[in-house]
Design a protein around this motif. Structure first.
Motif, mmCIF file in Angstrom:
data_model
loop_
_atom_site.group_PDB
_atom_site.id
_atom_site.type_symbol
_atom_site.label_atom_id
_atom_site.label_comp_id
_atom_site.label_asym_id
_atom_site.label_seq_id
_atom_site.Cartn_x
_atom_site.Cartn_y
_atom_site.Cartn_z
ATOM 1 N N ASN A 15 0.808 -1.227 0.000
ATOM 2 C CA ASN A 15 0.000 0.000 0.000
ATOM 3 C C ASN A 15 0.838 1.273 0.000
ATOM 4 O O ASN A 15 0.280 2.372 0.058
ATOM 5 N N ASP A 18 0.581 3.679 -5.167
ATOM 6 C CA ASP A 18 -0.529 3.208 -6.002
ATOM 7 C C ASP A 18 0.021 2.642 -7.307
ATOM 8 O O ASP A 18 -0.043 3.270 -8.368
ATOM 9 N N ARG A 19 0.575 1.438 -7.228
ATOM 10 C CA ARG A 19 1.109 0.782 -8.420
ATOM 11 C C ARG A 19 1.164 -0.721 -8.168
ATOM 12 O O ARG A 19 0.855 -1.187 -7.074
ATOM 13 N N ALA A 20 1.545 -1.458 -9.206
ATOM 14 C CA ALA A 20 1.657 -2.907 -9.065
ATOM 15 C C ALA A 20 3.071 -3.283 -8.637
ATOM 16 O O ALA A 20 4.047 -2.655 -9.042
ATOM 17 N N TYR A 21 3.178 -4.321 -7.806
ATOM 18 C CA TYR A 21 4.465 -4.808 -7.316
ATOM 19 C C TYR A 21 4.670 -6.254 -7.753
ATOM 20 O O TYR A 21 3.743 -7.062 -7.711
ATOM 21 N N ALA A 50 -5.812 -7.471 -2.030
ATOM 22 C CA ALA A 50 -4.895 -7.326 -3.158
ATOM 23 C C ALA A 50 -5.516 -7.985 -4.375
ATOM 24 O O ALA A 50 -6.473 -8.767 -4.268
ATOM 25 N N ARG A 57 2.171 -9.668 -11.233
ATOM 26 C CA ARG A 57 2.321 -8.537 -10.307
ATOM 27 C C ARG A 57 1.039 -8.378 -9.506
ATOM 28 O O ARG A 57 -0.028 -8.830 -9.917
ATOM 29 N N TYR A 58 1.166 -7.713 -8.377
ATOM 30 C CA TYR A 58 0.031 -7.524 -7.475
ATOM 31 C C TYR A 58 -0.120 -6.046 -7.137
ATOM 32 O O TYR A 58 0.855 -5.291 -7.082
ATOM 33 N N THR A 59 -1.367 -5.661 -6.889
ATOM 34 C CA THR A 59 -1.641 -4.287 -6.479
ATOM 35 C C THR A 59 -2.601 -4.302 -5.295
ATOM 36 O O THR A 59 -3.418 -5.218 -5.162
ATOM 37 N N THR A 101 -1.788 5.586 -11.396
ATOM 38 C CA THR A 101 -1.277 4.392 -12.079
ATOM 39 C C THR A 101 -1.619 4.411 -13.560
ATOM 40 O O THR A 101 -1.813 3.370 -14.176
ATOM 41 N N VAL A 105 -2.157 0.057 -14.143
ATOM 42 C CA VAL A 105 -3.141 -0.799 -13.488
ATOM 43 C C VAL A 105 -4.552 -0.328 -13.843
ATOM 44 O O VAL A 105 -4.854 0.849 -13.774
#
Length: 221
Positions: A15, A18-21, A50, A57-59, A101, A105
């Motif tokens: 958190n 505000d992007r994907a990891y 999530a 990738r996860y956001t 994003t 995303v």
């Protein structure tokens, strides 16, 4: 309590922006094994904390507030989206980027369908992640971004060029929770891309159906 501490550490990092990891990125950042982080993220996805997006990738989703949400308390779709669902007699979906994003995303924000149409509205819910590169919604959105902001394979870039020329995108097979769809970009008042609007494609090989659905979708944007 060690497992809880690890999970909260991953949640805080997820958190942070505000992007994907990526799983590897998170594992390195929080100092945990990649498989541990993967299991934690899978649990987060199950509970709405999530969502998985492109390339594993996860956001972050709505955080702890997602645990308090019930279907009865979910915000209703916009009136215009409901009208489109009624006119088409099928599932209609709006997808928009998460804050900060743009180009990275996209997630479902509103869903509607005509009552009794048989559309599986429950399978697609607000908050669901949208594949940018494989879904009609994602590709319609990417096609409306400035060309210099979009990177990808030669096949993807060629596909986006065709979408720009035609004004719509479609996929002939389901993508994750999304059914076969046709979609058009949604523009903000300043002309920038605000998201994508799509409808279920019942006859994916029918040119006449695609034209009719696209015409109705464009009337809604």
């Amino acid at each position: 309590m060690q497992s809880l501490s690890r999970a909260l550490t991953v949640l805080a990092e997820l958190n942070r922006e505000d992007r994907a990891y990526g799983v590897t990125e998170l594992a390195v950042t929080v100092g945990l094994h990649k498989s541990t982080v993967h299991r934690i993220l899978a649990t987060f996805c199950t509970h709405g904390l999530a969502a998985q997006v492109d390339d594993h990738r996860y956001t972050a989703q709505d955080g702890l507030a997602a645990l308090r949400r019930t279907p009865d308390r979910r915000p209703a779709p916009e009136h215009s989206l409901t009208e489109l669902g009624t006119r088409l007699g099928r599932l209609v979906v709006m997808a928009k980027p998460l804050p900060k994003t743009t180009g990275l995303v996209l997630q479902v924000t509103d869903v509607a369908a005509e009552a009794g149409s048989g559309a599986r509205v429950g399978a697609v819910r607000p908050g669901h992640a949208v594949s940018l590169r494989w879904s009609a919604l994602g590709r319609a959105y990417l096609s409306a971004l400035p060309v210099e902001q979009v990177t990808g394979s030669a096949d993807l870039l060629d596909a986006l060029q065709r979408i720009r020329a035609s004004g719509f995108a479609h996929n002939a097979r389901p993508v994750a929770s999304l059914p076969r769809m046709v979609a058009v970009p949604v523009r903000a008042p300043d002309g920038s891309c605000a998201g994508a609007l799509g409808a279920e494609l019942i006859q994916p090989g029918s040119v006449d159906e695609v034209r009719r659905v696209v015409s109705v979708l464009r009337s809604g944007v």
